[in-house]
Design a protein around this motif. Sequence first.
Motif, short mmCIF file in Angstrom:
data_model
loop_
_atom_site.label_atom_id
_atom_site.label_comp_id
_atom_site.label_asym_id
_atom_site.label_seq_id
_atom_site.Cartn_x
_atom_site.Cartn_y
_atom_site.Cartn_z
N GLN A 1 0.80 -1.21 0.00
CA GLN A 1 0.00 0.00 0.00
C GLN A 1 0.84 1.27 0.00
O GLN A 1 0.64 2.15 -0.82
N ASN A 2 1.73 1.38 0.95
CA ASN A 2 2.44 2.64 1.12
C ASN A 2 3.84 2.51 0.55
O ASN A 2 4.73 1.99 1.19
N PRO A 3 4.07 2.99 -0.68
CA PRO A 3 5.37 2.76 -1.30
C PRO A 3 6.51 3.41 -0.54
O PRO A 3 7.63 2.91 -0.55
N ARG A 4 6.22 4.49 0.16
CA ARG A 4 7.31 5.18 0.85
C ARG A 4 7.90 4.33 1.97
O ARG A 4 9.09 4.36 2.23
N SER A 5 7.05 3.55 2.66
CA SER A 5 7.58 2.75 3.75
C SER A 5 8.11 1.41 3.25
O SER A 5 8.68 0.65 4.00
N ALA A 6 7.91 1.10 1.97
CA ALA A 6 8.37 -0.19 1.44
C ALA A 6 9.79 -0.11 0.91
O ALA A 6 10.41 -1.12 0.60
N PHE A 7 10.33 1.11 0.79
CA PHE A 7 11.70 1.27 0.31
C PHE A 7 12.60 1.72 1.46
O PHE A 7 12.16 2.43 2.36
N ASN A 8 13.86 1.30 1.41
CA ASN A 8 14.84 1.75 2.38
C ASN A 8 15.25 3.17 2.01
O ASN A 8 15.77 3.41 0.92
#
Lengths: 275, 259
Positions: free
Chosen positions: B88-95
């Motif tokens: 859902q939240n791409p920002r929290s899925a990337f380091n």
Amino acid sequence: MSLLSARDVHHHYSRTSLFRTRTAVAVLEDVSLELQPGEIVGLLGRSGCGKSTLARLLTGLETPTRGEVLFEGAALSRLDKARRRDFRRRVQMVFQDPQGAVNPRLTVAEIIGEPLIHLTDLPRARHAGRIVKLLKRAGLAAPMAHRYPFELSGGELQRVCIARALASNPSLIVLDEAVSNLDLHLQIQMLDLFALLSREQGVAFLFVTHDLRLVERVCSRVLVMERGRVVENAAVSAPLSLVSSEGRALAEAVLPALPRRLSTAREHLAPERVC
Amino acid sequence: MSHQTLNLVDIAVDAGAIRLVDGVSLTLARGEVVALVGASGSGKSLTCAAALDALPAGTRRQGGQVWLDGAPIAPERLRGRVVASVLQNPRSAFNPVRTLGDHAEETLQALGMEKSCWKERIHRALREAGLDEPQRLLGLYPFEMSGGMLQRAMIALALASEAPFLFADEPTTDLDVIHQREILDLLAGLRERFGLGILLITHDMGVVARLADRVLVMDQGCVQESAPVEAIFRQPRHAVTRALVAAHLSLYPAQEITP
């Protein structure tokens, strides 16, 4: 007299690089608008168009680089202490991310109690009763008052924030994508509550969103923003027809009401179990 | 040999003594979009996480199996290779301290791919996901990309794995309507071109109407109704389905919803 207005507002953020060169990034250019008492106005635009920045300027959280925000005709930058407190009480805001908008160490009752303490003259003895009433308005049960934010779902916490915004009997509530994270039936329940408050108590709402369907349902007027400018100001009729290219782009992107294709049911290897 | 069908059978998830997912089964075929819908807390995300053995702390899978083409398969063999995921939240899925290029390398390395074909594979995947200038993008950090770009980048990483199935958990919820439509068009195109089988988790019936072939409606950890998308909108049987469809349609003017 308008409740709140913006006059030729410009806003820049400056970006500092590693080598200390500063560049100004224009976020808002030449924005003027008026909000009348009791009216529900939609502020529509895609992400990055400056609608949240405009909301922060209108609530006095930031000061515009140029131009003025006026509260009942008086510039925010020149309000005296008493008028400023009055402005704080009467203009409330609900943010998109509820977790970031509450103190995690306070209970729900303390969160909703804060504006009662700082912005109203309600005697302390009557706070608890008022908090229960506010929770009910937002569709939450009284026992919720003793819980902490981490014990609540995102949707419940957002409704706590809405209850907090209602606590000081405001004249205007600015909702910055405040219902986007709720399930649809809760979004509709909140929109109906806003419409009721507008009708019965003359509360005005500025409803910041990218979803035209919600504007169509609840707003009487809509402002369309594109790259830092207001490009359209239109009365909302059903169906809503916008003329600016940005307004039309946002209207075209609305998801379909019904599936277009005929069903493509297939043979399944195993039937789904329904319990 | 490419895989054709994925079955989740009787998936159950507990948190302590509380049952959160109670015997959910579903079938996903290549080239098909199955939507798993329901209110928040109905157990739709947990069902998918359980199938991939990626449950959050505090929850445990208590039963159920996953079958691939009629034979049981262990979740760790599924993850990444057979089923790619978009969250859902791409920002929290990337380091945040790693570039997109670092993420791409990590993904391809984990899949055991020959280093010599990494560049070609990731460039192609980024283009397929609608991201031009792959070389420039690979040098960017997550904070330098918009939410829509990050979501495309996540889909590109899923494509690079060449997994035949995709679990998309609320892939458009945090995006504005314009990015939302672009991502849904992209997913529809990938289904057409590569025969991707997509399990779409969403609470938005508009997303379902745009993309789904079949719909499973969840409530309180159970599948309450399962039907082709037309039937869900035209003759919803279960009360939960009826409420979801009614709330959705109430946002549209009458002339749009009469056939």
